[in-house]
Design an enzyme around this catalytic site. Sequence first.
Site, PDB file in Angstrom:
ATOM      1  N   SER A  56      37.135  40.387  50.176  1.00 28.14           N
ATOM      2  CA  SER A  56      36.310  40.464  48.971  1.00 28.14           C
ATOM      3  C   SER A  56      34.915  39.935  49.276  1.00 28.14           C
ATOM      4  O   SER A  56      34.237  40.448  50.157  1.00 28.14           O
ATOM      5  CB  SER A  56      36.987  39.699  47.829  1.00 28.14           C
ATOM      6  OG  SER A  56      36.266  39.851  46.623  1.00 28.14           O
ATOM      7  N   THR A  57      34.483  38.880  48.579  1.00 29.42           N
ATOM      8  CA  THR A  57      33.128  38.352  48.735  1.00 29.42           C
ATOM      9  C   THR A  57      32.827  38.027  50.197  1.00 29.42           C
ATOM     10  O   THR A  57      33.588  37.319  50.847  1.00 29.42           O
ATOM     11  CB  THR A  57      32.952  37.081  47.889  1.00 29.42           C
ATOM     12  OG1 THR A  57      33.296  37.377  46.538  1.00 29.42           O
ATOM     13  CG2 THR A  57      31.519  36.577  47.957  1.00 29.42           C
ATOM     14  N   HIS A 116      37.186  44.732  47.940  1.00 28.16           N
ATOM     15  CA  HIS A 116      36.782  44.809  46.530  1.00 28.16           C
ATOM     16  C   HIS A 116      35.355  45.341  46.458  1.00 28.16           C
ATOM     17  O   HIS A 116      34.412  44.687  46.904  1.00 28.16           O
ATOM     18  CB  HIS A 116      36.850  43.426  45.881  1.00 28.16           C
ATOM     19  CG  HIS A 116      38.218  42.828  45.895  1.00 28.16           C
ATOM     20  ND1 HIS A 116      38.449  41.479  45.713  1.00 28.16           N
ATOM     21  CD2 HIS A 116      39.457  43.399  46.046  1.00 28.16           C
ATOM     22  CE1 HIS A 116      39.750  41.237  45.771  1.00 28.16           C
ATOM     23  NE2 HIS A 116      40.381  42.394  45.966  1.00 28.16           N
ATOM     24  N   MET A 160      36.985  35.534  46.949  1.00 28.55           N
ATOM     25  CA  MET A 160      37.386  34.691  45.826  1.00 28.55           C
ATOM     26  C   MET A 160      38.828  35.001  45.431  1.00 28.55           C
ATOM     27  O   MET A 160      39.310  36.108  45.625  1.00 28.55           O
ATOM     28  CB  MET A 160      36.491  34.946  44.614  1.00 28.55           C
ATOM     29  CG  MET A 160      35.024  34.603  44.804  1.00 28.55           C
ATOM     30  SD  MET A 160      34.083  34.863  43.275  1.00 28.55           S
ATOM     31  CE  MET A 160      34.056  36.655  43.155  1.00 28.55           C
ATOM     32  N   ASP A 170      43.966  37.415  45.823  1.00 29.08           N
ATOM     33  CA  ASP A 170      44.479  38.775  45.944  1.00 29.08           C
ATOM     34  C   ASP A 170      45.103  38.999  47.319  1.00 29.08           C
ATOM     35  O   ASP A 170      44.453  38.845  48.343  1.00 29.08           O
ATOM     36  CB  ASP A 170      43.355  39.792  45.708  1.00 29.08           C
ATOM     37  CG  ASP A 170      43.870  41.213  45.613  1.00 29.08           C
ATOM     38  OD1 ASP A 170      45.077  41.388  45.340  1.00 29.08           O
ATOM     39  OD2 ASP A 170      43.078  42.152  45.802  1.00 29.08           O
TER      40      ASP A 170
END
Length: 377
Positions: free
Chosen positions: A184-185, A211, A305, A308
């Site tokens: 993600s991030t 993401h 973050m 997941d």
Amino acid sequence: MKHKILVVDDSALMRKYLRQMLETQDDFEVHTARDGEDALRQIRELDPDVVTLDINMPVMDGLTCLSHIMTEFPRPVVMVSSLTEKGALATFEALELGAVDYLPKPDGTVSLRIKDLTDELVAKVRAALRAKRRPRRKTRAREEGLPKRSVGGRASPKSSTRPSTASPAEWAAAEEGVVLIGVSTGGPRTLEEILPELPADFPLPVLVAQHMPGKFTRVFAERLNRQCALRVAEVGGPTPLEPGTAWIARGDADVVVSRRKGRLVALSVPADERFLWHPSVERMVRSALDHVPPERLIAVELTGMGNDGAEAMAEVHRRGGRTVAESEETAVVFGMPRELIELGGASAVLPADQIAEQLVEWALGQSPAEGRGAARA
């Protein structure tokens, strides 16, 4: 303690909306700037903790401003970009320059629906407050130039971290397996460190859930394809999972592993709202467990973050598969990998620059204990 946030946008309406969105947080002190030059002046005076930065601005655009920030006043920056192909290209350039993350405007440059993203903006700014800035690492592919294409359109394994020891015929005879990557991030820069280090004849297919919005993932896949020895593409229709390929899940949807006529395939399916993030790492990994023996799965949890994919990857680990959690020293945001480690689900905990080599070793049949950076979970 108040965190100073500087919002930079040439639209007075956008500055107003973004400021109101951030001022929902009692610990945020929000300031605004109208263009890049104004932003640099205010950074000198205010020393903000995080900057949100529009890309398309007069006087000094966001990318030029970002390059000055990273050189003169390094600090976390969240880009605010248009949800278009042009906006995606500029966003990836911004991430390469050092931006931590981005927020796509739903309606273009002036977005009347931007307030719908209040929770997402706040979460990204809070993640940026915790994010670590690390220098861009050059992969061998970058140092030596783009890999040359060979017969069949595949790239030579010039950018591999190590020479392969098995022939393509031996790999083709191996039992089916797959590498699953969740991120993600901070993910685009991290993936651009890992995937270009895998050889063109890597013996397992790679499936990535990053993401990201739908209009960004195709552009990102094309960008990676130019950098990697592997062939990289976005998952569209039913996609056979074959060695030497890496597939990026389409944004604003989920990706699942299935079988068609006995072959492993990746399917892009509508996002399941039971999952918080999309493409869902958790859903991807659990679908793979339904169709692939756990011992033939390698699951990798990278920066991001939340949690997941952590529970599903821990299940892979419990059932005999191999898992990697990116270590805190390189993770931009140590949320997702930390969750996997705390669940006791990491076979190895490694910095980003060692993950590709570990994947090659495991794919060639070494046990987790033989692999580099053996389990520390």
